[in-house]
Design an enzyme around this catalytic site. Structure first.
Site, PDB file in Angstrom:
ATOM      1  N   HIS A  56       0.814  -1.210   0.018  1.00  0.00           N
ATOM      2  CA  HIS A  56       0.088   0.013  -0.054  1.00  0.00           C
ATOM      3  C   HIS A  56       0.826   1.223   0.018  1.00  0.00           C
ATOM      4  O   HIS A  56       2.015   1.099   0.466  1.00  0.00           O
ATOM      5  CB  HIS A  56      -0.800  -0.091   1.134  1.00  0.00           C
ATOM      6  CG  HIS A  56      -2.057  -0.884   1.293  1.00  0.00           C
ATOM      7  ND1 HIS A  56      -3.343  -0.608   1.918  1.00  0.00           N
ATOM      8  CD2 HIS A  56      -2.367  -2.215   0.633  1.00  0.00           C
ATOM      9  CE1 HIS A  56      -4.025  -1.654   1.768  1.00  0.00           C
ATOM     10  NE2 HIS A  56      -3.417  -2.627   0.816  1.00  0.00           N
ATOM     11  N   GLU A  58       0.830   3.906   1.893  1.00  0.00           N
ATOM     12  CA  GLU A  58       1.106   4.287   3.184  1.00  0.00           C
ATOM     13  C   GLU A  58       1.999   3.562   3.817  1.00  0.00           C
ATOM     14  O   GLU A  58       3.373   4.072   4.310  1.00  0.00           O
ATOM     15  CB  GLU A  58       0.126   4.251   4.323  1.00  0.00           C
ATOM     16  CG  GLU A  58      -1.353   5.074   3.764  1.00  0.00           C
ATOM     17  CD  GLU A  58      -2.273   4.363   2.945  1.00  0.00           C
ATOM     18  OE1 GLU A  58      -3.569   4.578   3.037  1.00  0.00           O
ATOM     19  OE2 GLU A  58      -1.674   3.553   2.249  1.00  0.00           O
ATOM     20  N   CYS A  86      -6.645   2.302   5.343  1.00  0.00           N
ATOM     21  CA  CYS A  86      -7.270   0.954   5.527  1.00  0.00           C
ATOM     22  C   CYS A  86      -6.668   0.602   7.005  1.00  0.00           C
ATOM     23  O   CYS A  86      -5.939   1.200   7.611  1.00  0.00           O
ATOM     24  CB  CYS A  86      -6.931  -0.031   4.558  1.00  0.00           C
ATOM     25  SG  CYS A  86      -5.178  -0.939   4.825  1.00  0.00           S
ATOM     26  N   CYS A  89      -3.102   0.027   7.406  1.00  0.00           N
ATOM     27  CA  CYS A  89      -2.092   1.205   7.234  1.00  0.00           C
ATOM     28  C   CYS A  89      -2.308   2.300   8.564  1.00  0.00           C
ATOM     29  O   CYS A  89      -1.346   2.931   9.046  1.00  0.00           O
ATOM     30  CB  CYS A  89      -2.434   1.920   5.944  1.00  0.00           C
ATOM     31  SG  CYS A  89      -1.959   1.076   4.512  1.00  0.00           S
TER      32      CYS A  89
END
Length: 160
Positions: A56, A58, A86, A89
């Site tokens: 991801h 992040e 999410c 993260c």
């Protein structure tokens, strides 16, 4: 430079990363970590490319910031991200001690910083400040355009 101006500037950088992710066929999310007016980490979604659920934006940005700063505690840092993080993260944000999260648009399907749930409101040992809506229309627009094009190519597909 005031906070509002710098928030816009760094979110624009995160948006450029999101656009790059979209051009690579990834869900367009970009992230930038800043400390003392200096970008110390950047990331974009690369789950398809990497074949890895952990890839991801992040996580990439936090990883790079830790390497740049030489440690896991990102005290004094702000994370700029185009889409609300999410649960995974949000956990990384808590564990890395990031002080502020500036999110472009909410994620009504998986957001964990105010939409579906607010993990930062729970009694963890660290609670970042959250700012929502910086360049919101642009952030949402990049996502909508990506999923519209994906649906046009592949038939009906669910949006973020």
């Amino acid at each position: 430079m005031d906070t509002m101006t710098s928030d816009t500037l760094y979110m624009q950088q995160a948006l450029e990363l999101a656009r790059l992710a979209a051009a690579e066929g990834e869900v367009p999310v970009g992230a930038v970590v800043v400390r003392d007016g200096r970008v110390v980490g950047t990331g974009r979604n690369r789950r398809e490319q990497a074949g890895n659920a952990l890839a991801h934006a992040e996580i990439e940005a936090i990883n790079e910031a830790c390497r740049t700063l030489g440690g896991w505690q990102l005290v004094g840092c702000t994370l700029y991200v185009t889409l609300e993080p999410c649960p995974m993260c949000a956990g990384a944000i808590i564990n890395s001690r990031i002080e502020r999260v500036v999110q472009g648009t909410l994620n009504p399907k998986a957001g964990s910083c105010g939409s579906v749930v607010d993990l930062f409101a729970l009694p963890y040992n660290h609670r970042p400040t959250v700012i929502t809506g910086v360049l919101e229309d642009e952030c949402r627009g990049v996502l909508k355009q990506f999923f519209r094009q994906l649906r046009d190519r592949n038939g009906a597909m669910e949006e973020v």
